[in-house]
Design an enzyme around this catalytic site. Structure first.
Site, PDB file in Angstrom:
ATOM      1  N   ARG B  13     -46.577  20.484-103.689  1.00 23.76           N
ATOM      2  CA  ARG B  13     -47.489  19.268-103.276  1.00 23.76           C
ATOM      3  C   ARG B  13     -46.293  18.126-102.423  1.00 23.76           C
ATOM      4  O   ARG B  13     -46.227  18.323-101.345  1.00 23.76           O
ATOM      5  CB  ARG B  13     -47.988  18.554-104.258  1.00 23.76           C
ATOM      6  CG  ARG B  13     -49.237  17.712-103.684  1.00 23.76           C
ATOM      7  CD  ARG B  13     -48.719  16.435-103.220  1.00 23.76           C
ATOM      8  NE  ARG B  13     -48.160  15.643-104.244  1.00 23.76           N
ATOM      9  CZ  ARG B  13     -47.234  14.631-104.078  1.00 23.76           C
ATOM     10  NH1 ARG B  13     -47.170  14.142-102.728  1.00 23.76           N
ATOM     11  NH2 ARG B  13     -46.857  13.963-104.871  1.00 23.76           N
ATOM     12  N   ASP B  14     -45.472  17.691-103.295  1.00 24.61           N
ATOM     13  CA  ASP B  14     -44.514  16.775-102.704  1.00 24.61           C
ATOM     14  C   ASP B  14     -43.373  17.616-101.978  1.00 24.61           C
ATOM     15  O   ASP B  14     -42.976  17.065-100.956  1.00 24.61           O
ATOM     16  CB  ASP B  14     -43.788  15.920-103.612  1.00 24.61           C
ATOM     17  CG  ASP B  14     -43.574  14.553-103.305  1.00 24.61           C
ATOM     18  OD1 ASP B  14     -43.445  14.212-102.102  1.00 24.61           O
ATOM     19  OD2 ASP B  14     -43.193  13.447-104.319  1.00 24.61           O
ATOM     20  N   HIS B  17     -43.916  18.226 -97.833  1.00 24.95           N
ATOM     21  CA  HIS B  17     -43.181  17.382 -96.841  1.00 24.95           C
ATOM     22  C   HIS B  17     -42.107  17.795 -96.450  1.00 24.95           C
ATOM     23  O   HIS B  17     -41.917  18.018 -95.258  1.00 24.95           O
ATOM     24  CB  HIS B  17     -42.916  15.830 -97.683  1.00 24.95           C
ATOM     25  CG  HIS B  17     -44.240  15.221 -97.911  1.00 24.95           C
ATOM     26  ND1 HIS B  17     -44.921  14.590 -96.916  1.00 24.95           N
ATOM     27  CD2 HIS B  17     -44.487  14.535 -99.077  1.00 24.95           C
ATOM     28  CE1 HIS B  17     -45.823  13.725 -97.578  1.00 24.95           C
ATOM     29  NE2 HIS B  17     -45.647  13.920 -98.867  1.00 24.95           N
ATOM     30  N   SER B 167     -41.797   5.779-104.775  1.00 21.84           N
ATOM     31  CA  SER B 167     -42.071   6.672-103.493  1.00 21.84           C
ATOM     32  C   SER B 167     -40.822   6.554-102.573  1.00 21.84           C
ATOM     33  O   SER B 167     -40.917   7.293-101.560  1.00 21.84           O
ATOM     34  CB  SER B 167     -43.138   6.422-102.880  1.00 21.84           C
ATOM     35  OG  SER B 167     -44.370   6.016-103.804  1.00 21.84           O
ATOM     36  N   HIS B 196     -42.275   9.396-111.737  1.00 22.43           N
ATOM     37  CA  HIS B 196     -42.236  10.321-110.486  1.00 22.43           C
ATOM     38  C   HIS B 196     -41.227   9.671-109.864  1.00 22.43           C
ATOM     39  O   HIS B 196     -41.340   8.689-109.157  1.00 22.43           O
ATOM     40  CB  HIS B 196     -43.643  10.133-109.920  1.00 22.43           C
ATOM     41  CG  HIS B 196     -43.539  11.068-108.752  1.00 22.43           C
ATOM     42  ND1 HIS B 196     -44.289  12.283-108.435  1.00 22.43           N
ATOM     43  CD2 HIS B 196     -43.063  10.867-107.427  1.00 22.43           C
ATOM     44  CE1 HIS B 196     -43.932  12.692-107.384  1.00 22.43           C
ATOM     45  NE2 HIS B 196     -43.251  12.019-106.516  1.00 22.43           N
ATOM     46  N   HIS B 198     -37.593   9.635-107.361  1.00 19.82           N
ATOM     47  CA  HIS B 198     -36.991  10.512-106.086  1.00 19.82           C
ATOM     48  C   HIS B 198     -35.481   9.912-106.038  1.00 19.82           C
ATOM     49  O   HIS B 198     -35.049   9.233-106.779  1.00 19.82           O
ATOM     50  CB  HIS B 198     -37.583   9.758-104.801  1.00 19.82           C
ATOM     51  CG  HIS B 198     -38.810  10.675-104.542  1.00 19.82           C
ATOM     52  ND1 HIS B 198     -38.964  11.667-103.659  1.00 19.82           N
ATOM     53  CD2 HIS B 198     -40.189  10.426-104.892  1.00 19.82           C
ATOM     54  CE1 HIS B 198     -40.135  11.996-103.487  1.00 19.82           C
ATOM     55  NE2 HIS B 198     -41.060  11.189-104.179  1.00 19.82           N
ATOM     56  N   TYR B 288     -41.195   4.088 -97.791  1.00 16.95           N
ATOM     57  CA  TYR B 288     -41.888   5.429 -98.139  1.00 16.95           C
ATOM     58  C   TYR B 288     -41.417   6.524 -97.780  1.00 16.95           C
ATOM     59  O   TYR B 288     -41.199   6.781 -96.612  1.00 16.95           O
ATOM     60  CB  TYR B 288     -43.464   5.140 -97.598  1.00 16.95           C
ATOM     61  CG  TYR B 288     -44.464   6.209 -98.148  1.00 16.95           C
ATOM     62  CD1 TYR B 288     -44.721   6.014 -99.320  1.00 16.95           C
ATOM     63  CD2 TYR B 288     -45.185   6.774 -97.292  1.00 16.95           C
ATOM     64  CE1 TYR B 288     -45.903   6.811-100.039  1.00 16.95           C
ATOM     65  CE2 TYR B 288     -46.146   7.710 -97.732  1.00 16.95           C
ATOM     66  CZ  TYR B 288     -46.509   7.707 -99.254  1.00 16.95           C
ATOM     67  OH  TYR B 288     -47.790   8.293 -99.475  1.00 16.95           O
TER      68      TYR B 288
END
Lengths: 342, 342
Positions: B13-14, B17, B167, B196, B198, B288
């Site tokens: 899913r992520d 991208h 995000s 979550h 990054h 984002y």
């Protein structure tokens, strides 16, 4: 607090591992120019394994490191050029040669429990008028108090800044912070404390920040994190983070470093370090980071997985200088797997 | 403490991208097989921007996400398959369709200050018997107490686990920990809290660890960190670190995940995410993460640097869903630079 944190660059030394010591004079000049323009105060230029590292055991440099040093000194307008020295790999004679070529800082590195092998080197460096740093490599192998005792040996010999060096990217947050604090408790007032992090488990930047919060005043990084294993704490990320938190980084130009990494360094490098399986296993097992490429070469030659070699090296606790033992381990694993087949 | 930490995987899913939503059914099957074999309990499979994300604005999927979901459900022996839904991008009708194809978890994502747009979606999801998670995206944009109030809205609507979602990879350690604690203080007892992260500033793993120490019980990652911006917290690194610290990760096979990342995922991916200039600027400015490729495309089309577009987007505070505004910014920067030349 308004303590200035000095960001040291090691792209042209620890980063040298990641380009298999193939830097050209022109590349060194371009990197030094970009770092100097971004107001980086100290730039380390040496074979990845320090002065005299260009050997069969560690891998040969394309260009004599003394010529690279001389080019760096010539190119830098403000930055000091530093060399790394591992006693036993390099000698005091090498250091004198480097000083003649214009090095003004030397960092003397030993396995974390062997500080005493560096005593004469610190003394000689101070007599030459060099600024000195001391690397306690694979710092995770000693408990904080024991590490502090080793730091004391270095400082008594003439070391001006002791670095807690996480050569395997093994330390996780308070494991780094506790070591920095213990070393600072021991040598604070007599010397500075620095931190040198790696990204194997992606704690290089976080550990550096925690180290600074404990009182470390020098932090090492490299452009794009170029370096052994999964690479070093990326200098441009350290600068971005420290600047965002309002820390004093001595006028280092954050955007300039971001640009230097992207526009100057990246196009030079075929294979950027990353958290791949081999380097994660190094971080997990505490394996000296410059063993990664040695393990990959042994893997190709003997047909056993690099990560298995690294795991076994981790179990046996080999340290820097024992690069040749990787071959023995690979041969043994090969033999074991042949026996299983037959 | 023996709380089990659930490691959720979002590679499909992520991570979508980072492959411009070009996953094939066969790739999805191979990734699910490897994750399932390594005892990962929850695997998210959707267009990077959630159900219905395959559009001109977000980029078209190669394969219908519902077919990918169905393949994942078919392949998984133990793992639950999850979908992501951004209200406004996807609808309750899309969610019903996904549930029919076998999804058993849905995570509903809103900008951190807009939790109320998700109320009906949580209610519908619970009526369908789905497990629910709630994503407060760009969590750095709200102070901890404000974020907690938004979490309360989600939980009252039926959300079973609220995720503090970084995000932009902007949060630095206590900035993440404080938000997790505030959310847990608000909803603890009524719901779980997840994190979550990054890697834009390389704090994804460190923040995840701090989140768990504050009481988070679910942590997201992706194989090799595949994901938007500089990528996600790498699942195999999270597992390695948590396991080394003696945490209970519910039987997840650490070596299995390391192998899945290297042997299954890596060969599928042309360009692995990294801390490049664009993604560092995203982390610095709080942009984002899925804007990165959009900015790169606009950069090529309008001849202005991607990092300048991202910096300007950061200044203006655009949020997910405003992908088209990147074009406006690029045109404006182009105009400005033409005016300077003329």
């Amino acid at each position: 607090m308004s303590t200035t944190i000095r960001l040291n660059d090691s792209t042209l030394r620890d980063g040298s591992h990641a380009v298999r010591h193939q830097y050209t004079t022109d590349q060194v000049r371009r990197v030094v120019r970009a770092l100097d323009d971004a107001h980086v105060e100290m730039i380390e230029v040496t074979h990845g394994d320090g002065l005299g590292g260009s050997t069969f055991n560690y891998g040969f440099s394309r260009t004599d490191e003394l010529d690279l040093i001389e080019a760096a000194v010539d190119e830098a307008r403000h930055a000091k050029i530093a060399a790394l020295l591992l006693p036993g790999v390099g000698t005091i004679a090498d250091l004198k040669e480097a000083a003649l070529r214009g090095v003004s800082v030397v960092r003397i590195a030993t396995h974390c429990s062997e500080a005493d092998v560096a005593i004469q080197h610190f003394q000689a460096a101070r007599e030459m008028g060099l600024e000195t740093g001391g690397f306690l490599m694979l710092s995770h192998r000693l408990a904080p108090a024991e590490l502090a005792a080793q730091a004391r040996i270095m400082v008594d010999a003439g070391c001006e800044c002791v670095f807690v060096v996480d050569s395997a990217g093994h330390l996780i947050m308070e494991q780094a912070a506790d070591r920095v604090r213990a070393v600072l408790d021991e040598v604070g007032g007599d010397a500075e404390v620095g931190f040198h992090g790696h990204q194997n488990l992606s704690f290089g930047v976080a550990n550096s920040l925690l180290a600074v919060r404990e009182g470390a005043t020098q932090v090492d990084g490299t452009l794009y994190g170029l370096g052994a294993g999964a690479g070093n704490a990326p200098l441009e990320v350290l600068a971005t983070v420290f600047d965002r938190l309002g820390m004093d980084i001595g006028g280092v130009d954050v955007t300039g470093l971001q640009n230097a990494a992207e526009e100057v360094l990246r196009p030079m490098v075929e294979r950027l370090p990353m958290m791949d399986r081999g380097s994660i296993v190094q971080g997990q097992m505490g394996v000296y980071n410059s063993f990664l490429f040695h393990a990959e070469r042994a893997s190709q030659r003997y047909g056993v997985p690099a990560q298995d070699i690294l795991r076994e090296i981790g179990r046996r606790g080999y340290v820097g200088g024992q690069e040749d033992m990787l071959i023995d381990v690979a041969v043994e694993l090969q033999q074991r797997s042949l026996n299983m087949v037959s």
